[in-house]
Design a protein around this motif. Sequence first.
Motif, PDB file in Angstrom:
ATOM      1  N   GLN A   1      24.156 -39.214  27.880  1.00 22.02           N
ATOM      2  CA  GLN A   1      25.306 -38.325  28.017  1.00 22.02           C
ATOM      3  C   GLN A   1      25.669 -37.697  26.679  1.00 22.02           C
ATOM      4  OE1 GLN A   1      26.903 -37.662  31.074  1.00 22.02           O
ATOM      5  NE2 GLN A   1      27.794 -36.007  29.882  1.00 22.02           N
ATOM      6  N   LYS A   2      25.574 -38.480  25.603  1.00 21.70           N
ATOM      7  CA  LYS A   2      25.865 -37.941  24.272  1.00 21.70           C
ATOM      8  C   LYS A   2      24.913 -36.806  23.920  1.00 21.70           C
ATOM      9  CE  LYS A   2      27.707 -42.234  22.292  1.00 21.70           C
ATOM     10  NZ  LYS A   2      27.439 -43.323  21.318  1.00 21.70           N
ATOM     11  N   VAL A   3      23.607 -37.007  24.214  1.00 25.20           N
ATOM     12  CA  VAL A   3      22.617 -35.962  23.933  1.00 25.20           C
ATOM     13  C   VAL A   3      22.907 -34.721  24.757  1.00 25.20           C
ATOM     14  CG1 VAL A   3      20.174 -35.356  24.116  1.00 25.20           C
ATOM     15  CG2 VAL A   3      20.837 -37.596  23.245  1.00 25.20           C
ATOM     16  N   TYR A   4      23.214 -34.930  26.047  1.00 28.48           N
ATOM     17  CA  TYR A   4      23.516 -33.807  26.945  1.00 28.48           C
ATOM     18  C   TYR A   4      24.748 -33.038  26.447  1.00 28.48           C
ATOM     19  CZ  TYR A   4      24.994 -31.270  31.128  1.00 28.48           C
ATOM     20  OH  TYR A   4      25.401 -30.300  31.995  1.00 28.48           O
ATOM     21  N   ASP A   5      25.823 -33.784  26.142  1.00 22.47           N
ATOM     22  CA  ASP A   5      27.053 -33.133  25.684  1.00 22.47           C
ATOM     23  C   ASP A   5      26.822 -32.361  24.394  1.00 22.47           C
ATOM     24  OD1 ASP A   5      28.365 -34.188  27.840  1.00 22.47           O
ATOM     25  OD2 ASP A   5      29.240 -35.870  26.729  1.00 22.47           O
ATOM     26  N   LYS A   6      26.045 -32.942  23.491  1.00 21.37           N
ATOM     27  CA  LYS A   6      25.784 -32.283  22.210  1.00 21.37           C
ATOM     28  C   LYS A   6      25.039 -30.977  22.420  1.00 21.37           C
ATOM     29  CE  LYS A   6      23.548 -32.959  17.727  1.00 21.37           C
ATOM     30  NZ  LYS A   6      22.781 -33.888  16.875  1.00 21.37           N
ATOM     31  N   ASN A   7      24.033 -31.002  23.301  1.00 20.15           N
ATOM     32  CA  ASN A   7      23.247 -29.795  23.542  1.00 20.15           C
ATOM     33  C   ASN A   7      24.012 -28.757  24.343  1.00 20.15           C
ATOM     34  OD1 ASN A   7      20.855 -30.467  22.163  1.00 20.15           O
ATOM     35  ND2 ASN A   7      20.242 -31.815  23.821  1.00 20.15           N
ATOM     36  N   GLU A   8      24.862 -29.230  25.277  1.00 15.88           N
ATOM     37  CA  GLU A   8      25.603 -28.290  26.112  1.00 15.88           C
ATOM     38  C   GLU A   8      26.673 -27.546  25.318  1.00 15.88           C
ATOM     39  OE1 GLU A   8      25.309 -27.283  29.548  1.00 15.88           O
ATOM     40  OE2 GLU A   8      23.372 -27.985  28.812  1.00 15.88           O
ATOM     41  N   SER A   9      27.167 -28.136  24.253  1.00 11.36           N
ATOM     42  CA  SER A   9      28.183 -27.466  23.431  1.00 11.36           C
ATOM     43  C   SER A   9      27.665 -27.258  22.009  1.00 11.36           C
ATOM     44  CB  SER A   9      29.466 -28.295  23.409  1.00 11.36           C
ATOM     45  OG  SER A   9      29.216 -29.585  22.901  1.00 11.36           O
ATOM     46  N   LYS A  10      26.389 -26.900  21.916  1.00 12.29           N
ATOM     47  CA  LYS A  10      25.722 -26.778  20.620  1.00 12.29           C
ATOM     48  C   LYS A  10      26.345 -25.691  19.756  1.00 12.29           C
ATOM     49  CE  LYS A  10      21.055 -26.403  18.694  1.00 12.29           C
ATOM     50  NZ  LYS A  10      19.614 -26.299  19.030  1.00 12.29           N
ATOM     51  N   TYR A  11      26.677 -24.539  20.371  1.00 12.88           N
ATOM     52  CA  TYR A  11      27.217 -23.409  19.617  1.00 12.88           C
ATOM     53  C   TYR A  11      28.703 -23.268  19.953  1.00 12.88           C
ATOM     54  CZ  TYR A  11      22.217 -22.538  19.307  1.00 12.88           C
ATOM     55  OH  TYR A  11      20.870 -22.672  19.094  1.00 12.88           O
ATOM     56  N   LYS A  12      29.555 -23.676  19.029  1.00 10.70           N
ATOM     57  CA  LYS A  12      30.996 -23.696  19.292  1.00 10.70           C
ATOM     58  C   LYS A  12      31.594 -22.299  19.354  1.00 10.70           C
ATOM     59  CE  LYS A  12      31.251 -28.210  19.162  1.00 10.70           C
ATOM     60  NZ  LYS A  12      31.546 -29.002  20.376  1.00 10.70           N
ATOM     61  N   THR A  13      31.208 -21.428  18.424  1.00 10.68           N
ATOM     62  CA  THR A  13      31.726 -20.062  18.369  1.00 10.68           C
ATOM     63  C   THR A  13      30.578 -19.105  18.097  1.00 10.68           C
ATOM     64  OG1 THR A  13      32.141 -20.106  15.990  1.00 10.68           O
ATOM     65  CG2 THR A  13      33.904 -20.941  17.408  1.00 10.68           C
ATOM     66  N   PHE A  14      30.869 -17.793  18.102  1.00  6.53           N
ATOM     67  CA  PHE A  14      29.816 -16.796  17.850  1.00  6.53           C
ATOM     68  C   PHE A  14      29.171 -16.980  16.480  1.00  6.53           C
ATOM     69  CE2 PHE A  14      31.971 -14.103  21.166  1.00  6.53           C
ATOM     70  CZ  PHE A  14      30.889 -14.089  22.033  1.00  6.53           C
TER      71      PHE A  14
ATOM     72  N   GLY B   1      35.698 -12.116  18.945  1.00  3.05           N
ATOM     73  CA  GLY B   1      34.842 -12.210  17.777  1.00  3.05           C
ATOM     74  C   GLY B   1      34.417 -13.632  17.502  1.00  3.05           C
ATOM     75  N   ASN B   2      34.315 -13.957  16.203  1.00  4.71           N
ATOM     76  CA  ASN B   2      33.813 -15.261  15.798  1.00  4.71           C
ATOM     77  C   ASN B   2      34.708 -16.423  16.211  1.00  4.71           C
ATOM     78  OD1 ASN B   2      31.608 -14.071  14.662  1.00  4.71           O
ATOM     79  ND2 ASN B   2      32.333 -14.202  12.543  1.00  4.71           N
ATOM     80  N   GLU B   3      35.971 -16.146  16.580  1.00 14.55           N
ATOM     81  CA  GLU B   3      36.883 -17.227  16.939  1.00 14.55           C
ATOM     82  C   GLU B   3      36.829 -17.576  18.417  1.00 14.55           C
ATOM     83  OE1 GLU B   3      38.334 -18.942  14.574  1.00 14.55           O
ATOM     84  OE2 GLU B   3      37.278 -17.551  13.255  1.00 14.55           O
ATOM     85  N   THR B   4      36.131 -16.774  19.211  1.00 15.17           N
ATOM     86  CA  THR B   4      36.017 -17.079  20.628  1.00 15.17           C
ATOM     87  C   THR B   4      35.304 -18.412  20.810  1.00 15.17           C
ATOM     88  OG1 THR B   4      35.948 -14.760  21.239  1.00 15.17           O
ATOM     89  CG2 THR B   4      35.088 -16.328  22.847  1.00 15.17           C
ATOM     90  N   GLN B   5      35.894 -19.295  21.621  1.00 15.31           N
ATOM     91  CA  GLN B   5      35.324 -20.617  21.845  1.00 15.31           C
ATOM     92  C   GLN B   5      34.242 -20.539  22.921  1.00 15.31           C
ATOM     93  OE1 GLN B   5      36.294 -23.535  20.035  1.00 15.31           O
ATOM     94  NE2 GLN B   5      37.058 -21.829  18.827  1.00 15.31           N
ATOM     95  N   LEU B   6      33.002 -20.703  22.495  1.00 13.38           N
ATOM     96  CA  LEU B   6      31.882 -20.655  23.438  1.00 13.38           C
ATOM     97  C   LEU B   6      31.536 -22.032  23.989  1.00 13.38           C
ATOM     98  CD1 LEU B   6      29.392 -18.280  21.577  1.00 13.38           C
ATOM     99  CD2 LEU B   6      30.755 -17.738  23.597  1.00 13.38           C
ATOM    100  N   ASN B   7      31.373 -23.018  23.071  1.00 14.67           N
ATOM    101  CA  ASN B   7      30.858 -24.332  23.444  1.00 14.67           C
ATOM    102  C   ASN B   7      29.599 -24.171  24.293  1.00 14.67           C
ATOM    103  OD1 ASN B   7      32.954 -25.786  22.165  1.00 14.67           O
ATOM    104  ND2 ASN B   7      34.301 -25.356  23.887  1.00 14.67           N
TER     105      ASN B   7
END
Length: 289
Positions: A220-233, A261-267
């Motif tokens: 689950q840790k690996v999955y969560d890390k990969n699923e939210s790899k890119y926090k913002t632009f 812009g860069n502050e948009t939360q992508l996760n």
Amino acid sequence: MRALPKVLATGIDISEFNGDVNIAAMKGKVDFIIIRCGYGEDYSYQDDVRYRENVGKCRAAGIPFGVYLYSYARNTTMAKSEARHTLRLLRGLTPLYGVWYDVEDRTLPGNSQLTENCLAFYNELQNAGYYCGLYSSISWMKERLNSPRLAHIDRWVAQWTGELQYPGAGIWQYTDRGLVNGRYYDMNRAFRDYPAIIRGEDWTDMTREQVAELARQEAQKVYDKNESKYKTFKDVPSWAREAAEDVYNRLGLAGAEGGSGNETQLNASATYVRALYVIDKVIELIDSL
């Protein structure tokens, strides 16, 4: 009589009710000590008044210790507060004989809610990086804590008889009348090498359920890390950043916390970013028609 598992260590458990314990004099007579840190929710007046003193004495004597908290939780909100209580008192410490949730009080809720409470406390401690288990009497273990949802959690079982009747227990509290240096204490036998387990040196004495739960948590840790790899632009790879921003702007998308812009939360995962890149190219193709 059924053969018991091999005893790897013998110890005591103590609280403020034991008064001033000469822990230094126990060196060589006990292998570990499990110390009550407190009871109930996260209020400083519910800290065990001798907890820090007892921890300090164990560290000075070189005796490894564990920690337990006595529960009064009637719901998961209270159980999480009890977890915060424990974590506050654990700050900076590594208890090599684990952290134990003492569930035995007669005011505790029915089995279903009790299971939820135990899972709430256990998950908070595990997520914080601590080895966590449940403490209770043999009757509670068999009748009130027997949910399959708790099967992966280690057990410290109180049964003051000549034989432990709970297979798979990690620690057995076998008497409340153990004589050490002229005083009586609760006595315990450990069947697992907790210092090795907690240091990550040896997992071979874990139960099948514990191994399965550990594997699930790590996956689950690996999955969560990969699923939210890119926090913002700004975290998106340069080759896809412009395309991802363009798709968000043109389709009126917003991040979890809004903004632009860069502050948009992508996760966002790598797969999601690739999808945005492809969508951008499709939009460009449509625009050119």
